[in-house]
Design a protein around this motif. Sequence first.
Motif, PDB file in Angstrom:
ATOM      1  N   GLU A   1       0.455  -1.042  -0.217  1.00 42.19           N
ATOM      2  CA  GLU A   1      -0.324   0.122   0.349  1.00 42.19           C
ATOM      3  C   GLU A   1       1.265   1.654  -0.057  1.00 42.19           C
ATOM      4  O   GLU A   1       0.488   2.130  -0.956  1.00 42.19           O
ATOM      5  CB  GLU A   1      -0.790   0.198   1.434  1.00 42.19           C
ATOM      6  N   TYR A   2       2.063   1.000   0.680  1.00 33.85           N
ATOM      7  CA  TYR A   2       2.305   2.194   0.766  1.00 33.85           C
ATOM      8  C   TYR A   2       3.771   1.871   0.499  1.00 33.85           C
ATOM      9  O   TYR A   2       5.024   2.341   0.390  1.00 33.85           O
ATOM     10  CB  TYR A   2       3.271   2.877   2.693  1.00 33.85           C
ATOM     11  N   GLY A   3       3.968   1.476  -0.846  1.00 37.80           N
ATOM     12  CA  GLY A   3       5.337   0.563  -1.794  1.00 37.80           C
ATOM     13  C   GLY A   3       5.766   2.333  -2.598  1.00 37.80           C
ATOM     14  O   GLY A   3       4.797   3.225  -2.420  1.00 37.80           O
ATOM     15  N   ALA A   4       7.124   1.814  -3.449  1.00 41.38           N
ATOM     16  CA  ALA A   4       7.307   3.100  -3.768  1.00 41.38           C
ATOM     17  C   ALA A   4       7.984   2.521  -4.743  1.00 41.38           C
ATOM     18  O   ALA A   4       8.776   1.082  -4.523  1.00 41.38           O
ATOM     19  CB  ALA A   4       7.925   4.436  -3.123  1.00 41.38           C
ATOM     20  N   VAL A   5       9.031   3.352  -5.975  1.00 42.18           N
ATOM     21  CA  VAL A   5      10.188   2.751  -6.062  1.00 42.18           C
ATOM     22  C   VAL A   5      11.003   3.554  -7.405  1.00 42.18           C
ATOM     23  O   VAL A   5      10.338   4.854  -7.170  1.00 42.18           O
ATOM     24  CB  VAL A   5       9.878   1.895  -6.975  1.00 42.18           C
ATOM     25  N   LEU A   6      12.096   4.054  -7.129  1.00 44.65           N
ATOM     26  CA  LEU A   6      13.248   4.976  -7.550  1.00 44.65           C
ATOM     27  C   LEU A   6      13.866   4.395  -8.518  1.00 44.65           C
ATOM     28  O   LEU A   6      14.211   3.343  -8.885  1.00 44.65           O
ATOM     29  CB  LEU A   6      14.321   5.294  -6.276  1.00 44.65           C
ATOM     30  N   LEU A   7      13.779   4.925  -9.516  1.00 41.14           N
ATOM     31  CA  LEU A   7      13.962   5.423 -11.019  1.00 41.14           C
ATOM     32  C   LEU A   7      15.481   5.848 -11.474  1.00 41.14           C
ATOM     33  O   LEU A   7      15.380   6.605 -11.281  1.00 41.14           O
ATOM     34  CB  LEU A   7      13.071   4.340 -12.161  1.00 41.14           C
ATOM     35  N   ASN A   8      15.665   4.857 -12.443  1.00 36.09           N
ATOM     36  CA  ASN A   8      17.210   6.337 -12.424  1.00 36.09           C
ATOM     37  C   ASN A   8      16.797   6.146 -13.948  1.00 36.09           C
ATOM     38  O   ASN A   8      16.181   5.664 -14.758  1.00 36.09           O
ATOM     39  CB  ASN A   8      19.022   5.861 -12.908  1.00 36.09           C
ATOM     40  N   GLU A   9      17.754   7.445 -15.293  1.00 41.11           N
ATOM     41  CA  GLU A   9      17.121   7.520 -16.308  1.00 41.11           C
ATOM     42  C   GLU A   9      17.162   5.617 -17.158  1.00 41.11           C
ATOM     43  O   GLU A   9      16.018   6.066 -17.745  1.00 41.11           O
ATOM     44  CB  GLU A   9      17.706   8.370 -17.013  1.00 41.11           C
ATOM     45  N   GLU A  10      18.061   5.106 -16.995  1.00 40.81           N
ATOM     46  CA  GLU A  10      18.449   4.248 -18.266  1.00 40.81           C
ATOM     47  C   GLU A  10      17.442   2.991 -17.466  1.00 40.81           C
ATOM     48  O   GLU A  10      17.183   1.714 -18.538  1.00 40.81           O
ATOM     49  CB  GLU A  10      19.860   3.801 -18.049  1.00 40.81           C
ATOM     50  N   GLU A  11      17.219   3.034 -16.500  1.00 38.30           N
ATOM     51  CA  GLU A  11      15.816   1.876 -16.492  1.00 38.30           C
ATOM     52  C   GLU A  11      16.840   0.107 -15.321  1.00 38.30           C
ATOM     53  O   GLU A  11      16.063  -0.634 -15.848  1.00 38.30           O
ATOM     54  CB  GLU A  11      14.719   2.179 -17.022  1.00 38.30           C
ATOM     55  N   ASN A  12      18.023   0.727 -15.669  1.00 36.06           N
ATOM     56  CA  ASN A  12      18.982  -0.596 -15.681  1.00 36.06           C
ATOM     57  C   ASN A  12      18.856  -0.964 -14.011  1.00 36.06           C
ATOM     58  O   ASN A  12      19.294  -1.461 -13.577  1.00 36.06           O
ATOM     59  CB  ASN A  12      20.077  -0.781 -16.682  1.00 36.06           C
ATOM     60  N   VAL A  13      18.013   0.591 -13.409  1.00 31.91           N
ATOM     61  CA  VAL A  13      18.289   0.652 -11.549  1.00 31.91           C
ATOM     62  C   VAL A  13      17.391   1.066 -10.872  1.00 31.91           C
ATOM     63  O   VAL A  13      16.880   2.123 -11.909  1.00 31.91           O
ATOM     64  CB  VAL A  13      19.391   1.217 -11.330  1.00 31.91           C
ATOM     65  N   SER A  14      16.288   0.073 -10.421  1.00 32.57           N
ATOM     66  CA  SER A  14      15.476   0.516  -9.700  1.00 32.57           C
ATOM     67  C   SER A  14      15.539  -0.542  -8.102  1.00 32.57           C
ATOM     68  O   SER A  14      15.533  -1.641  -7.679  1.00 32.57           O
ATOM     69  CB  SER A  14      14.211  -0.409 -10.632  1.00 32.57           C
ATOM     70  N   ILE A  15      14.641   0.820  -6.995  1.00 35.81           N
ATOM     71  CA  ILE A  15      15.189   0.311  -6.056  1.00 35.81           C
ATOM     72  C   ILE A  15      13.556   0.621  -5.425  1.00 35.81           C
ATOM     73  O   ILE A  15      12.680   1.663  -4.969  1.00 35.81           O
ATOM     74  CB  ILE A  15      15.771   1.752  -5.275  1.00 35.81           C
ATOM     75  N   MET A  16      13.362  -0.423  -4.297  1.00 38.54           N
ATOM     76  CA  MET A  16      11.448  -1.238  -4.868  1.00 38.54           C
ATOM     77  C   MET A  16      12.233  -0.345  -2.796  1.00 38.54           C
ATOM     78  O   MET A  16      12.781  -0.898  -2.171  1.00 38.54           O
ATOM     79  CB  MET A  16      10.792  -2.828  -4.555  1.00 38.54           C
ATOM     80  N   LEU A  17      10.782   0.350  -2.806  1.00 38.46           N
ATOM     81  CA  LEU A  17      10.616   0.271  -0.723  1.00 38.46           C
ATOM     82  C   LEU A  17       9.381   1.183  -0.332  1.00 38.46           C
ATOM     83  O   LEU A  17       8.205   1.210  -1.010  1.00 38.46           O
ATOM     84  CB  LEU A  17      10.684   2.473  -1.378  1.00 38.46           C
ATOM     85  N   ASN A  18       9.812   0.105   0.598  1.00 40.09           N
ATOM     86  CA  ASN A  18       8.785  -0.653   1.293  1.00 40.09           C
ATOM     87  C   ASN A  18       7.864  -2.198   0.496  1.00 40.09           C
ATOM     88  O   ASN A  18       6.635  -1.988   0.405  1.00 40.09           O
ATOM     89  CB  ASN A  18       7.171  -0.236   1.075  1.00 40.09           C
TER      90      ASN A  18
END
Length: 340
Positions: A90-107
């Motif tokens: 419900e309170y998750g999020a994702v951080l993405l870089n421009e190339e989309e080869n790095v994704s950091i899932m939060l919660n």
Amino acid sequence: MNVFEPRLSSWLENAGDDDDVVLSSRIRLARNLKDEKFPIYEQKEEIVDQIAEVFDDSFSLFKMNQISLLEKALLVEKHLISPYMMNKSEYGAVLLNEEENVSIMLNEEDHLRIQCMTPGLRLFDALEAALQIDGYVEEKLTYAFDKQFGYLTSCLTNVGTGMRASVMVHLPGLVTTKRIKSVIEAIRSLGFVVRGIYGEGSMPASSIFQVSNQVTLGKTETEIVEDLTQVMEQIIMQERVARTTLKQKFHIALEDRVFRSYGLLMNCRIISMKEAADAISDIRLGVELGFFEHISRQKMNELVLFSQPAFLRKEAGRDMDELEEKVIRAKVIREILGDK
């Protein structure tokens, strides 16, 4: 950045080592913050903001409660978030870089899941990138860490390094020669697991498999990557031998199968996701065996991504029933293959 546009992630346009067999490599690190309940027990929205503040504007933040279900599904189809995050965070999020080869899932199941992806078999490059981000975050936030057990995670199978190294492979040669069952048994006996295209809980389909480490405790990150790389080198060798055998002993039958699939995709007006995926797998094999000179690996990646349900709805700009989805999929595939 507009991650929801129907386009390939830019890193998928690059060549990688052994990419006739290996589609991509991924390193994922699971981390949690010290003195905070793990998100599998309690999700706090402020945790997302606390972690996001660590990153500069080279990363874009997407909160799950601020995007649509279709946009979440697009992120799943691009392997930037997990099905678990789409459905249960419900309170998750994702951080993405421009190339989309790095994704950091939060919660997700853990406070952070740092994912770095590369084309082909380049696990060490992905590991280096993931550890660099991990070290940067650890300078600013305190992780839940135990001197005896290592990094503490929601799932006991991730305790230790918290690392999951995985490789996506296309193995039509081993499937067709019926050697895939013994190969999977051998992989499992070495402590690795074989899953489907969407990881845990998904089944292999259309000759695409995901191989990853099972053990995260008692080995270093480098040792795990070295072991998986050695396993993958054996699988790659066996797949190439199987393809050569098929081409030499069953050339006309193989060529017939590949061109029947090409004819199907070039002319169909209604097609299911499974039927399309099987035919795309045949054509990818044909590309690697030199049957098609005008079809690139990049175009094969486009076929796989743009024939999935969420991308079809994004392309059409509306929701649709099952029949209309099949009709739009057939149209999109014809356009991609016909675009020379």
